[in-house]
Design a protein around this motif. Structure first.
Motif, PDB file in Angstrom:
ATOM      1  N   CYS A  68       0.806  -1.222   0.000  1.00  0.00           N
ATOM      2  CA  CYS A  68       0.000   0.000   0.000  1.00  0.00           C
ATOM      3  C   CYS A  68       0.841   1.275   0.000  1.00  0.00           C
ATOM      4  N   ILE A  69       1.990   1.247   0.662  1.00  0.00           N
ATOM      5  CA  ILE A  69       2.771   2.487   0.747  1.00  0.00           C
ATOM      6  C   ILE A  69       3.443   2.835  -0.569  1.00  0.00           C
ATOM      7  N   TYR A  70       3.414   1.912  -1.539  1.00  0.00           N
ATOM      8  CA  TYR A  70       4.017   2.171  -2.848  1.00  0.00           C
ATOM      9  C   TYR A  70       2.959   2.417  -3.928  1.00  0.00           C
ATOM     10  N   GLN A  71       1.715   2.611  -3.502  1.00  0.00           N
ATOM     11  CA  GLN A  71       0.628   2.810  -4.458  1.00  0.00           C
ATOM     12  C   GLN A  71      -0.047   4.155  -4.238  1.00  0.00           C
ATOM     13  N   SER A  72      -0.581   4.699  -5.331  1.00  0.00           N
ATOM     14  CA  SER A  72      -1.313   5.957  -5.244  1.00  0.00           C
ATOM     15  C   SER A  72      -2.689   5.720  -4.626  1.00  0.00           C
ATOM     16  N   LEU A  73      -3.332   6.796  -4.243  1.00  0.00           N
ATOM     17  CA  LEU A  73      -4.668   6.703  -3.663  1.00  0.00           C
ATOM     18  C   LEU A  73      -5.641   6.078  -4.658  1.00  0.00           C
ATOM     19  N   ASP A  74      -5.575   6.483  -5.910  1.00  0.00           N
ATOM     20  CA  ASP A  74      -6.473   5.931  -6.925  1.00  0.00           C
ATOM     21  C   ASP A  74      -6.222   4.441  -7.137  1.00  0.00           C
ATOM     22  N   GLU A  75      -4.963   4.034  -7.099  1.00  0.00           N
ATOM     23  CA  GLU A  75      -4.658   2.609  -7.255  1.00  0.00           C
ATOM     24  C   GLU A  75      -5.229   1.806  -6.093  1.00  0.00           C
ATOM     25  N   ARG A  76      -5.085   2.317  -4.895  1.00  0.00           N
ATOM     26  CA  ARG A  76      -5.609   1.605  -3.734  1.00  0.00           C
ATOM     27  C   ARG A  76      -7.122   1.500  -3.780  1.00  0.00           C
ATOM     28  N   LYS A  77      -7.771   2.551  -4.235  1.00  0.00           N
ATOM     29  CA  LYS A  77      -9.231   2.516  -4.373  1.00  0.00           C
ATOM     30  C   LYS A  77      -9.648   1.498  -5.431  1.00  0.00           C
ATOM     31  N   ALA A  78      -8.875   1.416  -6.495  1.00  0.00           N
ATOM     32  CA  ALA A  78      -9.189   0.451  -7.548  1.00  0.00           C
ATOM     33  C   ALA A  78      -9.093  -0.976  -7.032  1.00  0.00           C
ATOM     34  N   VAL A  79      -8.036  -1.271  -6.270  1.00  0.00           N
ATOM     35  CA  VAL A  79      -7.877  -2.618  -5.720  1.00  0.00           C
ATOM     36  C   VAL A  79      -9.053  -2.965  -4.811  1.00  0.00           C
ATOM     37  N   LEU A  80      -9.426  -2.043  -3.946  1.00  0.00           N
ATOM     38  CA  LEU A  80     -10.576  -2.281  -3.074  1.00  0.00           C
ATOM     39  C   LEU A  80     -11.823  -2.597  -3.890  1.00  0.00           C
ATOM     40  N   SER A  81     -12.006  -1.896  -4.979  1.00  0.00           N
ATOM     41  CA  SER A  81     -13.173  -2.121  -5.846  1.00  0.00           C
ATOM     42  C   SER A  81     -13.112  -3.494  -6.506  1.00  0.00           C
ATOM     43  N   TYR A  82     -11.957  -3.848  -7.057  1.00  0.00           N
ATOM     44  CA  TYR A  82     -11.835  -5.121  -7.767  1.00  0.00           C
ATOM     45  C   TYR A  82     -12.111  -6.301  -6.846  1.00  0.00           C
ATOM     46  N   VAL A  83     -11.567  -6.230  -5.620  1.00  0.00           N
ATOM     47  CA  VAL A  83     -11.763  -7.331  -4.675  1.00  0.00           C
ATOM     48  C   VAL A  83     -13.229  -7.413  -4.252  1.00  0.00           C
ATOM     49  N   ALA A  84     -13.834  -6.275  -3.969  1.00  0.00           N
ATOM     50  CA  ALA A  84     -15.244  -6.284  -3.560  1.00  0.00           C
ATOM     51  C   ALA A  84     -16.138  -6.827  -4.668  1.00  0.00           C
ATOM     52  N   ASN A  85     -15.849  -6.443  -5.891  1.00  0.00           N
ATOM     53  CA  ASN A  85     -16.664  -6.923  -7.012  1.00  0.00           C
ATOM     54  C   ASN A  85     -16.611  -8.445  -7.136  1.00  0.00           C
ATOM     55  N   GLN A  86     -15.486  -9.026  -6.747  1.00  0.00           N
ATOM     56  CA  GLN A  86     -15.304 -10.460  -6.911  1.00  0.00           C
ATOM     57  C   GLN A  86     -15.718 -11.263  -5.681  1.00  0.00           C
ATOM     58  N   LEU A  87     -15.579 -10.686  -4.481  1.00  0.00           N
ATOM     59  CA  LEU A  87     -15.726 -11.491  -3.269  1.00  0.00           C
ATOM     60  C   LEU A  87     -16.806 -11.016  -2.296  1.00  0.00           C
ATOM     61  N   LYS A  88     -17.415  -9.878  -2.538  1.00  0.00           N
ATOM     62  CA  LYS A  88     -18.434  -9.398  -1.610  1.00  0.00           C
ATOM     63  C   LYS A  88     -19.551 -10.423  -1.478  1.00  0.00           C
ATOM     64  N   GLY A  89     -19.891 -10.730  -0.238  1.00  0.00           N
ATOM     65  CA  GLY A  89     -20.932 -11.711   0.016  1.00  0.00           C
ATOM     66  C   GLY A  89     -20.435 -13.143   0.051  1.00  0.00           C
ATOM     67  N   LYS A  90     -19.176 -13.360  -0.351  1.00  0.00           N
ATOM     68  CA  LYS A  90     -18.605 -14.707  -0.366  1.00  0.00           C
ATOM     69  C   LYS A  90     -17.697 -14.966   0.827  1.00  0.00           C
ATOM     70  N   MET A  91     -17.050 -13.930   1.324  1.00  0.00           N
ATOM     71  CA  MET A  91     -16.161 -14.065   2.474  1.00  0.00           C
ATOM     72  C   MET A  91     -16.023 -12.719   3.172  1.00  0.00           C
ATOM     73  N   THR A  92     -15.399 -12.710   4.323  1.00  0.00           N
ATOM     74  CA  THR A  92     -15.206 -11.493   5.094  1.00  0.00           C
ATOM     75  C   THR A  92     -14.170 -10.596   4.413  1.00  0.00           C
ATOM     76  N   LEU A  93     -14.511  -9.324   4.256  1.00  0.00           N
ATOM     77  CA  LEU A  93     -13.625  -8.362   3.601  1.00  0.00           C
ATOM     78  C   LEU A  93     -13.225  -7.266   4.578  1.00  0.00           C
ATOM     79  N   ILE A  94     -11.921  -7.135   4.802  1.00  0.00           N
ATOM     80  CA  ILE A  94     -11.389  -6.083   5.661  1.00  0.00           C
ATOM     81  C   ILE A  94     -10.514  -5.177   4.805  1.00  0.00           C
ATOM     82  N   ALA A  95     -10.772  -3.886   4.847  1.00  0.00           N
ATOM     83  CA  ALA A  95     -10.011  -2.912   4.061  1.00  0.00           C
ATOM     84  C   ALA A  95      -9.010  -2.189   4.947  1.00  0.00           C
ATOM     85  N   HIS A  96      -7.730  -2.305   4.603  1.00  0.00           N
ATOM     86  CA  HIS A  96      -6.734  -1.501   5.296  1.00  0.00           C
ATOM     87  C   HIS A  96      -6.682  -0.134   4.618  1.00  0.00           C
ATOM     88  N   VAL A  97      -6.907   0.917   5.403  1.00  0.00           N
ATOM     89  CA  VAL A  97      -7.021   2.269   4.840  1.00  0.00           C
ATOM     90  C   VAL A  97      -5.986   3.223   5.415  1.00  0.00           C
TER      91      VAL A  97
END
Length: 303
Positions: A52-81
């Motif tokens: 995370c410390i080597y990524q931009s804010l937009d990149e981190r937001k994108a990763v959060l989106s991609y994971v949620a789109n794939q796994l929301k409702g399937k397993m527990t999701l914790i976002a490090h912010v």
């Protein structure tokens, strides 16, 4: 019931890059699918393993989106912010809340050495930005800040604070945090090298950076602990530690080595972002040996 979804094995999600070193949506989805098939409890997205410390804010937001789109409702999701500024941390927190994450987490502020009152306000400002549950992340060996039981107790007066991901090495810290919080608080073991010890000392589950390289072993260690088979748990931890030492012994960073292991398993998520070092030609043969170590341990304990 509110806290049960945080028990168990939760891999720290790796940064997934394309061949040019940019965030890859397709490869992020591949890692999501791989971990889902392994039947882990959830994923911890955007932390140290996520670079995370080597990524931009937009990149981190994108990763959060991609994971949620794939796994929301399937397993527990914790976002490090956790981010260098409170403003960026709050922006990430609101983004994760909008995506439907189950909880937020954050390291303390880095670089400047801040007093407890400033760290407390930083975490409190993030907590108040969304309705999500919050998990403190204590990792003094990288942040330079050590969470004290007294500050943890103060933070727990906010009902949205449900626990701590404790990555300090002394297992006594886990016992102390669990004593402060009791059964109404989740304590995660952070150091993978002491997963079994951490659980025995009171941790309810684990979040770890090597889980993704060998999820079967940590899942089985969890089973042994649940069954009270502590001798078997000690043996599997010993094998895990041999593997971790090997992962950290090459020229490339541990995460680069793990990503090469996954690539050879059919899950290509790229390499690491500088200044982390990728694997070298000298590492190639050793990675074959590491994979054999993992396979042998799986055959020994998980069949």
């Amino acid at each position: 019931m509110r806290l049960e979804k945080f028990h168990g094995i939760i891999p720290a999600f790796y940064a997934c890059y394309d061949d040019q070193g940019d965030i890859s949506e397709a490869r992020t989805k591949d890692l999501c699918d791989y971990l889902y098939e392994k039947q882990v409890q959830g994923v911890y997205v955007g932390g140290s393993s996520g670079e995370c410390i080597y990524q931009s804010l937009d990149e981190r937001k994108a990763v959060l989106s991609y994971v949620a789109n794939q796994l929301k409702g399937k397993m527990t999701l914790i976002a490090h912010v956790g981010a260098p500024s409170t403003r960026d941390s709050i922006e990430l927190a609101k983004h994760a809340a909008a995506l439907g994450y189950d909880a937020l987490s954050a390291i303390p502020p880095i670089y400047f050495k801040l007093p407890d009152r400033a760290v407390y306000k930083y975490w409190s400002d993030i907590i108040e930005a969304t309705p999500l549950d919050f998990i403190i992340y204590n990792i003094p060996q990288t942040t330079g800040y050590t969470l004290t039981p007294s500050l943890f107790e103060k933070l727990l007066t906010n009902k949205k604070v449900i626990g701590v991901k404790n990555s300090s090495m002394p297992t006594m810290d886990i016992e102390r945090f669990k004593k402060v919080g009791g059964d109404n608080v989740i304590v995660f073991n952070g150091p993978d090298e002491q997963y079994v010890a951490g659980r025995i000392m009171g941790a309810d589950g684990g979040i770890g950076g090597t889980y993704g390289a060998m999820p079967e072993l940590f899942l089985q260690a969890n089973v042994f602990i649940q069954q009270g088979k502590f001798e078997e748990a000690k043996l599997i931890q010993s094998d895990i530690n041999d593997i971790i030492i090997a992962l950290c012994s090459l020229n490339g960073s541990m995460y680069a080595v793990i990503k090469e292991v996954l690539k050879r398993r059919g899950v290509n998520i790229g390499s690491v972002r500088g200044p982390l070092e990728g694997i070298s030609s000298e590492d190639e043969g050793q990675i074959d040996n590491i994979m054999k170590m993992i396979d042998q341990a799986i055959n020994r304990f998980c069949k």
